[in-house]
Motif scaffolding. Structure first.
Motif, PDB file in Angstrom:
ATOM      1  N   ALA A 176       0.828  -1.200   0.000  1.00  0.00           N
ATOM      2  CA  ALA A 176       0.000   0.000   0.000  1.00  0.00           C
ATOM      3  C   ALA A 176       0.862   1.250   0.000  1.00  0.00           C
ATOM      4  O   ALA A 176       0.574   2.226  -0.716  1.00  0.00           O
ATOM      5  CB  ALA A 176      -0.925  -0.006   1.215  1.00  0.00           C
ATOM      6  N   ALA A 177       1.930   1.234   0.806  1.00  0.00           N
ATOM      7  CA  ALA A 177       2.828   2.388   0.866  1.00  0.00           C
ATOM      8  C   ALA A 177       3.493   2.641  -0.482  1.00  0.00           C
ATOM      9  O   ALA A 177       3.564   3.790  -0.956  1.00  0.00           O
ATOM     10  CB  ALA A 177       3.882   2.162   1.948  1.00  0.00           C
ATOM     11  N   GLU A 178       3.976   1.591  -1.118  1.00  0.00           N
ATOM     12  CA  GLU A 178       4.684   1.775  -2.387  1.00  0.00           C
ATOM     13  C   GLU A 178       3.738   2.206  -3.501  1.00  0.00           C
ATOM     14  O   GLU A 178       4.110   3.007  -4.382  1.00  0.00           O
ATOM     15  CB  GLU A 178       5.424   0.490  -2.754  1.00  0.00           C
ATOM     16  N   LYS A 179       2.517   1.716  -3.474  1.00  0.00           N
ATOM     17  CA  LYS A 179       1.536   2.144  -4.468  1.00  0.00           C
ATOM     18  C   LYS A 179       1.259   3.639  -4.340  1.00  0.00           C
ATOM     19  O   LYS A 179       1.234   4.375  -5.344  1.00  0.00           O
ATOM     20  CB  LYS A 179       0.241   1.355  -4.303  1.00  0.00           C
ATOM     21  N   SER A 180       1.049   4.097  -3.118  1.00  0.00           N
ATOM     22  CA  SER A 180       0.752   5.515  -2.915  1.00  0.00           C
ATOM     23  C   SER A 180       1.971   6.388  -3.215  1.00  0.00           C
ATOM     24  O   SER A 180       1.834   7.503  -3.726  1.00  0.00           O
ATOM     25  CB  SER A 180       0.269   5.759  -1.482  1.00  0.00           C
ATOM     26  N   TYR A 181       3.154   5.891  -2.915  1.00  0.00           N
ATOM     27  CA  TYR A 181       4.354   6.673  -3.226  1.00  0.00           C
ATOM     28  C   TYR A 181       4.543   6.804  -4.734  1.00  0.00           C
ATOM     29  O   TYR A 181       4.918   7.870  -5.244  1.00  0.00           O
ATOM     30  CB  TYR A 181       5.597   6.043  -2.596  1.00  0.00           C
ATOM     31  N   ALA A 182       4.266   5.729  -5.445  1.00  0.00           N
ATOM     32  CA  ALA A 182       4.369   5.793  -6.914  1.00  0.00           C
ATOM     33  C   ALA A 182       3.396   6.823  -7.470  1.00  0.00           C
ATOM     34  O   ALA A 182       3.734   7.558  -8.419  1.00  0.00           O
ATOM     35  CB  ALA A 182       4.085   4.405  -7.507  1.00  0.00           C
ATOM     36  N   PHE A 183       2.210   6.904  -6.878  1.00  0.00           N
ATOM     37  CA  PHE A 183       1.251   7.922  -7.322  1.00  0.00           C
ATOM     38  C   PHE A 183       1.801   9.322  -7.058  1.00  0.00           C
ATOM     39  O   PHE A 183       1.698  10.211  -7.917  1.00  0.00           O
ATOM     40  CB  PHE A 183      -0.078   7.729  -6.598  1.00  0.00           C
TER      41      PHE A 183
END
Length: 548
Positions: free
Chosen positions: A301-308
């Motif tokens: 979840a953290a990496e998905k939001s950071y990519a955004f």
């Protein structure tokens, strides 16, 4: 554990019974002191010396001369200071000042801060949303039924009338809302406490219901908030994170289970999304030993939001629109993005996250702030980088940040010495400033981890002293603890349960000037409670629980 908790609460409440109902010219931490750390009292009448007496037989065991007078403008007082740090025998005592009077009774003990720590950490459990909670304290039973089970409606996310799971988490403050941004600094502070003081916190029994089998109790409580935070990420896979989950307006002073107003997921903001990244990255590394699959959920979840966030570098502010609940609107998201990057690096070791941090960090001046809260989480980012044991840091940048942390701690030590009540924030007052005073313990303990210095831990002691009675009011700022604690916090649980005592263990915000704190339920600007202030208090106490 519940029975033990009740017995200890009655003991601590009773030890000051002889002092109830008045104000003393001799002001100190009304709970007590550790044998090997600083022990000071502030006296607001002219005097020359003091005597320390044993409470059981009134025998004098120590005496000394005071220093002063010192005049302080913000409180308009002359004060003298009694320092009895050299006395280290355990027991119950009071200070007698000839010609002036005496203090409340207090303890000197290796475990003097254990019960305050347990009480303030259990306060997070009592804040739980989406479930029934209960606890006994000082002869009273505090409880509410399961609440806000319809969290939350998606009307503001193109899903009118649709309910999506948003249960669990903590009520944010004196209201029943749940806010991603404030959860960010709260979880960051609490996870940092775990990482720094884990051996102590693992041993402290909190008496919580088992909701995360296999987790230590401390992390079990943090998981309850993490479970909710995960629901704030948009379900569309974009990585965006809703700013808050609340009604459009504040509920009245009703029981949480009676708050039937619709609660909505709001639109996303970049500050909420970045705070979410940092909290989830910290959750991933701290939960991994106990539930690897759940830790991976947090990290994904953290990496998905950071990519955004990387694809959308512009700040996306939150606009209140129909909402009048807490805004938590920052002026910039650069500090949140900085924090997100370094927490992901600390968890994964991925050099891309490290590069993002190291590219951005030099633009922040000063490197470390003495006065910080939810709208400025830069310090948390700098602390993680400075304390990291990972390879690959820029040695020059790491040294610069560590030096800034130590210089800031030295400044806090001096400011605490200059204040007649040992307050390192000095003459700055505003909404929630007690939380900032407690949060300065983070600056000091991080500095102490880098370069151990007794002056740093003694200043943390001074912070706790101030919050537990060494202040202009001669009162504790924490419900249920110490001498004349707050009785009427701005807190819907306390204000709606028909129990005279407030729910225990909560830090109130404090005055917006040096002398305007009011222990009134209606005064939310000085007497509210909030999770970010509470986390700072828990951190401050956690660092003192096992001092010898």
């Amino acid at each position: 554990m519940k029975k033990l908790f009740v017995i200890l609460s009655l003991l601590l409440a009773g030890c000051h019974a002889e002092a109830s109902g008045g104000s003393f010219p001799v002001r100190l931490n009304s709970i007590g002191f550790l044998p090997g750390t600083s022990k000071k009292a502030t006296i607001i009448q002219k005097c020359s010396g003091f005597e320390l007496k044993r409470a059981t037989d009134d025998e004098k065991v120590f005496s000394g001369e005071v220093t002063g007078p010192f005049h302080q403008e913000d409180v308009n007082q002359d004060a003298w200071v009694a320092d009895f740090s050299a006395f280290a025998d355990t027991g119950s005592y009071y200070l007698e000042v000839p010609g002036v009077g005496r203090s409340v009774t207090f303890r000197i003990s290796d475990d003097v801060f254990r019960f305050p720590y347990v009480t303030t950490m259990r306060a997070f459990y009592l804040w739980r949303c989406g479930t029934a909670v209960e606890g006994d304290f000082n002869g009273q039973h505090f409880a509410h039924a399961a609440c806000h089970l319809d969290d939350g409606y998606c009307d503001y996310l193109d899903g009118k009338g649709v309910i999506r799971k948003g249960t669990k988490g903590w009520h944010d403050a004196g209201d029943y809302g749940k806010y991603t941004v404030n959860a960010g600094i709260t979880m960051g502070t609490l996870f940092l406490a775990w990482e720094q003081f884990r051996p102590t916190l693992e041993k402290a029994t909190l008496g919580l219901p088992e909701t995360a089998p296999g987790f230590p109790e401390y992390l079990e409580e943090l998981k309850w908030e993490t479970d909710w935070l995960l629901t704030m990420q948009y379900p569309d896979g974009s990585g965006r994170v809703s700013h808050k989950l609340t009604r459009t307006n504040f509920a009245g002073f009703v029981r949480p289970e009676d708050d039937k107003g619709k609660r909505y997921f709001t639109e996303w903001s970049s500050t909420a999304t970045a705070d979410f990244v940092a909290a989830m990255a910290m959750a991933a590394r701290n939960f991994q030993p106990y539930d690897a699959a759940y830790a991976k959920t947090c990290l994904d979840a953290a990496e998905k939001s950071y990519a955004f966030l990387k694809k959308h570098p512009e700040m996306k502010p939150f606009e209140q629109g129909d909402f009048t609940t807490g805004a938590y609107k920052g002026k910039s998201d650069k500090d949140e993005r900085l924090w997100a990057a370094v927490e992901l690096w600390e968890t994964t070791g991925n050099k891309n996250y490290l590069e993002d941090f190291e590219k951005s960090a030099p633009s922040f001046t000063p490197r470390i702030d003495s006065d910080w809260d939810w709208q400025n989480v830069k310090n948390l980012a700098m602390f993680t980088y400075a304390l990291s044991k990972r390879e690959g840091r820029n040695p020059k940048l790491a040294a610069t940040i560590q030096q800034a942390i130590l210089a800031n701690a030295d400044l806090l030590v001096e400011k605490g010495k200059q204040d007649i009540y040992g307050r390192p924030l000095g003459s700055r007052y505003y909404w929630g400033c007690n939380g900032t005073v407690a949060r300065q313990a983070v600056n000091l303990q991080v500095a102490n981890a880098i370069s151990p210095n007794r002056a740093y831990t003694n200043t943390v002691v001074s912070i706790v002293d101030h919050l537990l009675g060494r202040n202009v009011y001669d009162r504790s700022y924490i419900t249920g603890l110490g001498y004349q604690p707050p009785m009427h916090p701005h807190d819907r649980n306390s204000g709606s349960d028909n129990i005279e005592q407030p729910w225990p263990g909560y830090l109130v915000g404090g005055g917006r000037t040096a002398t305007d704190w009011q222990d009134k339920q209606s005064d939310y600007t000085t007497n509210e409670i909030a999770i970010n202030w509470q986390a700072a208090l828990v951190y401050a106490l956690a660092g003192l629980v096992d001092q010898h």
